[in-house]
Design a protein around this motif. Structure first.
Motif, PDB file in Angstrom:
ATOM      1  N   ALA A  39       0.837  -1.206   0.000  1.00  0.00           N
ATOM      2  CA  ALA A  39       0.000   0.000   0.000  1.00  0.00           C
ATOM      3  C   ALA A  39       0.867   1.248   0.000  1.00  0.00           C
ATOM      4  O   ALA A  39       0.597   2.205  -0.740  1.00  0.00           O
ATOM      5  CB  ALA A  39      -0.931   0.001   1.213  1.00  0.00           C
ATOM      6  N   ASN A  40       1.911   1.252   0.791  1.00  0.00           N
ATOM      7  CA  ASN A  40       2.796   2.425   0.836  1.00  0.00           C
ATOM      8  C   ASN A  40       3.548   2.613  -0.482  1.00  0.00           C
ATOM      9  O   ASN A  40       3.744   3.748  -0.929  1.00  0.00           O
ATOM     10  CB  ASN A  40       3.761   2.321   2.011  1.00  0.00           C
ATOM     11  N   GLU A  41       3.956   1.510  -1.093  1.00  0.00           N
ATOM     12  CA  GLU A  41       4.620   1.611  -2.402  1.00  0.00           C
ATOM     13  C   GLU A  41       3.639   2.114  -3.462  1.00  0.00           C
ATOM     14  O   GLU A  41       3.977   2.952  -4.290  1.00  0.00           O
ATOM     15  CB  GLU A  41       5.197   0.253  -2.813  1.00  0.00           C
ATOM     16  N   SER A  42       2.422   1.604  -3.429  1.00  0.00           N
ATOM     17  CA  SER A  42       1.397   2.040  -4.383  1.00  0.00           C
ATOM     18  C   SER A  42       1.049   3.509  -4.180  1.00  0.00           C
ATOM     19  O   SER A  42       0.723   4.211  -5.138  1.00  0.00           O
ATOM     20  CB  SER A  42       0.130   1.198  -4.228  1.00  0.00           C
ATOM     21  N   PHE A  43       1.120   3.958  -2.934  1.00  0.00           N
ATOM     22  CA  PHE A  43       0.776   5.354  -2.665  1.00  0.00           C
ATOM     23  C   PHE A  43       1.749   6.306  -3.354  1.00  0.00           C
ATOM     24  O   PHE A  43       1.343   7.370  -3.821  1.00  0.00           O
ATOM     25  CB  PHE A  43       0.740   5.642  -1.159  1.00  0.00           C
ATOM     26  N   ARG A 109      -7.638   5.313 -10.106  1.00  0.00           N
ATOM     27  CA  ARG A 109      -7.262   3.886 -10.056  1.00  0.00           C
ATOM     28  C   ARG A 109      -6.051   3.658  -9.157  1.00  0.00           C
ATOM     29  O   ARG A 109      -5.982   2.653  -8.447  1.00  0.00           O
ATOM     30  CB  ARG A 109      -6.990   3.353 -11.463  1.00  0.00           C
ATOM     31  N   SER A 110      -5.114   4.586  -9.167  1.00  0.00           N
ATOM     32  CA  SER A 110      -3.914   4.432  -8.335  1.00  0.00           C
ATOM     33  C   SER A 110      -4.263   4.494  -6.856  1.00  0.00           C
ATOM     34  O   SER A 110      -3.774   3.696  -6.059  1.00  0.00           O
ATOM     35  CB  SER A 110      -2.888   5.511  -8.682  1.00  0.00           C
ATOM     36  N   PHE A 111      -5.109   5.450  -6.479  1.00  0.00           N
ATOM     37  CA  PHE A 111      -5.519   5.531  -5.066  1.00  0.00           C
ATOM     38  C   PHE A 111      -6.363   4.317  -4.673  1.00  0.00           C
ATOM     39  O   PHE A 111      -6.243   3.813  -3.551  1.00  0.00           O
ATOM     40  CB  PHE A 111      -6.290   6.822  -4.791  1.00  0.00           C
ATOM     41  N   GLU A 112      -7.192   3.832  -5.592  1.00  0.00           N
ATOM     42  CA  GLU A 112      -7.986   2.636  -5.292  1.00  0.00           C
ATOM     43  C   GLU A 112      -7.086   1.417  -5.094  1.00  0.00           C
ATOM     44  O   GLU A 112      -7.379   0.562  -4.262  1.00  0.00           O
ATOM     45  CB  GLU A 112      -8.990   2.376  -6.410  1.00  0.00           C
ATOM     46  N   ALA A 113      -5.995   1.344  -5.836  1.00  0.00           N
ATOM     47  CA  ALA A 113      -5.055   0.227  -5.670  1.00  0.00           C
ATOM     48  C   ALA A 113      -4.460   0.238  -4.268  1.00  0.00           C
ATOM     49  O   ALA A 113      -4.260  -0.818  -3.660  1.00  0.00           O
ATOM     50  CB  ALA A 113      -3.950   0.307  -6.722  1.00  0.00           C
ATOM     51  N   VAL A 114      -4.189   1.422  -3.754  1.00  0.00           N
ATOM     52  CA  VAL A 114      -3.680   1.527  -2.380  1.00  0.00           C
ATOM     53  C   VAL A 114      -4.726   1.000  -1.411  1.00  0.00           C
ATOM     54  O   VAL A 114      -4.428   0.209  -0.507  1.00  0.00           O
ATOM     55  CB  VAL A 114      -3.324   2.997  -2.032  1.00  0.00           C
ATOM     56  N   LEU A 115      -5.977   1.413  -1.607  1.00  0.00           N
ATOM     57  CA  LEU A 115      -7.040   1.026  -0.685  1.00  0.00           C
ATOM     58  C   LEU A 115      -7.390  -0.458  -0.767  1.00  0.00           C
ATOM     59  O   LEU A 115      -7.956  -1.011   0.172  1.00  0.00           O
ATOM     60  CB  LEU A 115      -8.280   1.889  -0.933  1.00  0.00           C
ATOM     61  N   LEU A 116      -7.037  -1.112  -1.868  1.00  0.00           N
ATOM     62  CA  LEU A 116      -7.242  -2.560  -1.940  1.00  0.00           C
ATOM     63  C   LEU A 116      -6.346  -3.284  -0.941  1.00  0.00           C
ATOM     64  O   LEU A 116      -6.738  -4.309  -0.385  1.00  0.00           O
ATOM     65  CB  LEU A 116      -6.951  -3.081  -3.351  1.00  0.00           C
ATOM     66  N   HIS A 121      -6.075   3.366   4.666  1.00  0.00           N
ATOM     67  CA  HIS A 121      -4.915   4.209   4.343  1.00  0.00           C
ATOM     68  C   HIS A 121      -5.382   5.664   4.269  1.00  0.00           C
ATOM     69  O   HIS A 121      -6.055   6.083   3.339  1.00  0.00           O
ATOM     70  CB  HIS A 121      -4.287   3.766   3.018  1.00  0.00           C
ATOM     71  N   ARG A 122      -5.030   6.417   5.283  1.00  0.00           N
ATOM     72  CA  ARG A 122      -5.516   7.788   5.452  1.00  0.00           C
ATOM     73  C   ARG A 122      -5.132   8.688   4.288  1.00  0.00           C
ATOM     74  O   ARG A 122      -5.951   9.459   3.786  1.00  0.00           O
ATOM     75  CB  ARG A 122      -4.960   8.342   6.769  1.00  0.00           C
ATOM     76  N   LEU A 123      -3.897   8.588   3.823  1.00  0.00           N
ATOM     77  CA  LEU A 123      -3.434   9.473   2.752  1.00  0.00           C
ATOM     78  C   LEU A 123      -4.101   9.149   1.414  1.00  0.00           C
ATOM     79  O   LEU A 123      -4.391  10.059   0.627  1.00  0.00           O
ATOM     80  CB  LEU A 123      -1.914   9.394   2.628  1.00  0.00           C
ATOM     81  N   ALA A 124      -4.368   7.875   1.171  1.00  0.00           N
ATOM     82  CA  ALA A 124      -5.059   7.507  -0.077  1.00  0.00           C
ATOM     83  C   ALA A 124      -6.492   8.016  -0.052  1.00  0.00           C
ATOM     84  O   ALA A 124      -7.007   8.518  -1.056  1.00  0.00           O
ATOM     85  CB  ALA A 124      -5.028   5.994  -0.271  1.00  0.00           C
ATOM     86  N   ALA A 126      -7.511  10.631   1.569  1.00  0.00           N
ATOM     87  CA  ALA A 126      -7.420  12.081   1.399  1.00  0.00           C
ATOM     88  C   ALA A 126      -7.161  12.432  -0.071  1.00  0.00           C
ATOM     89  O   ALA A 126      -7.727  13.407  -0.585  1.00  0.00           O
ATOM     90  CB  ALA A 126      -6.307  12.640   2.293  1.00  0.00           C
ATOM     91  N   GLY A 127      -6.337  11.649  -0.731  1.00  0.00           N
ATOM     92  CA  GLY A 127      -6.064  11.883  -2.149  1.00  0.00           C
ATOM     93  C   GLY A 127      -7.316  11.754  -3.003  1.00  0.00           C
ATOM     94  O   GLY A 127      -7.566  12.598  -3.886  1.00  0.00           O
ATOM     95  N   LEU A 128      -8.112  10.731  -2.733  1.00  0.00           N
ATOM     96  CA  LEU A 128      -9.367  10.581  -3.482  1.00  0.00           C
ATOM     97  C   LEU A 128     -10.321  11.746  -3.186  1.00  0.00           C
ATOM     98  O   LEU A 128     -10.977  12.262  -4.093  1.00  0.00           O
ATOM     99  CB  LEU A 128     -10.053   9.259  -3.104  1.00  0.00           C
ATOM    100  N   THR A 129     -10.337  12.160  -1.947  1.00  0.00           N
ATOM    101  CA  THR A 129     -11.179  13.287  -1.580  1.00  0.00           C
ATOM    102  C   THR A 129     -10.765  14.539  -2.339  1.00  0.00           C
ATOM    103  O   THR A 129     -11.604  15.270  -2.880  1.00  0.00           O
ATOM    104  CB  THR A 129     -11.112  13.548  -0.065  1.00  0.00           C
ATOM    105  N   GLU A 130      -9.471  14.787  -2.424  1.00  0.00           N
ATOM    106  CA  GLU A 130      -8.967  15.960  -3.154  1.00  0.00           C
ATOM    107  C   GLU A 130      -9.328  15.878  -4.644  1.00  0.00           C
ATOM    108  O   GLU A 130      -9.613  16.894  -5.271  1.00  0.00           O
ATOM    109  CB  GLU A 130      -7.462  16.085  -2.996  1.00  0.00           C
ATOM    110  N   LEU A 131      -9.303  14.677  -5.201  1.00  0.00           N
ATOM    111  CA  LEU A 131      -9.629  14.523  -6.615  1.00  0.00           C
ATOM    112  C   LEU A 131     -11.100  14.869  -6.886  1.00  0.00           C
ATOM    113  O   LEU A 131     -11.418  15.505  -7.882  1.00  0.00           O
ATOM    114  CB  LEU A 131      -9.378  13.079  -7.074  1.00  0.00           C
ATOM    115  N   TYR A 132     -11.968  14.425  -6.006  1.00  0.00           N
ATOM    116  CA  TYR A 132     -13.396  14.606  -6.246  1.00  0.00           C
ATOM    117  C   TYR A 132     -13.945  15.940  -5.745  1.00  0.00           C
ATOM    118  O   TYR A 132     -14.981  16.384  -6.210  1.00  0.00           O
ATOM    119  CB  TYR A 132     -14.195  13.462  -5.640  1.00  0.00           C
TER     120      TYR A 132
END
Length: 133
Positions: A39-43, A109-116, A121-124, A126-132
């Motif tokens: 997850a951290n690498e994907s982030f 898709r990248s943030f969703e991969a982290v969440l899988l 994962h708090r930062l992922a 937050a990243g999705l929130t910023e996108l939307y």
């Protein structure tokens, strides 16, 4: 904790059953650590996709503004050169909009991969929130 349960029926029936229980616990721990590491690498990749999306957003905005300026500068009877420049600008703007959607999808898709790998994962998140928003 099952090994020292007060009720003997709740305890493992044999040393091999206890060893199996310990092995399962350790496997789960290693699996959780591997998921967290993935997850951290994907982030890192997700954040790079987000940054690319933001950079493209700025480029799209500039392109839209320059196209709008060309539209405003058009006279009632524009010359063929003015029309050609406007059409080229509009075609470029369309391509930029398609690319922008592509950047957006890649970031999502990248943030969703982290969440899988790490649902919390708090930062992922937050990243999705910023996108939307």
């Amino acid at each position: 904790m099952r090994a020292i349960a007060q009720n003997p029926a709740a305890r493992p029936k044999s040393a091999s059953a206890l060893a199996l229980g310990i092995a399962e616990y350790l496997d789960a721990q290693r699996d959780a650590e591997a998921r967290e590491r993935r997850a951290n690498e994907s982030f890192v990749h997700a954040r790079a996709a987000y940054d690319a999306f933001q950079a493209d957003k700025s480029a799209l905005r500039l392109n839209a503004e320059s196209t709008e300026t060309l539209r405003e500068e058009m006279k009632a009877e524009p010359s063929s050169e003015q029309r050609r420049r406007l059409w080229q600008a509009e075609a470029l703007l369309e391509r930029c909009q398609v690319d922008h959607e592509r950047f957006f999808g890649r970031a999502v898709r990248s943030f969703e991969a982290v969440l899988l790998d790490d649902v919390d994962h708090r930062l992922a998140r937050a990243g999705l929130t910023e996108l939307y928003w």
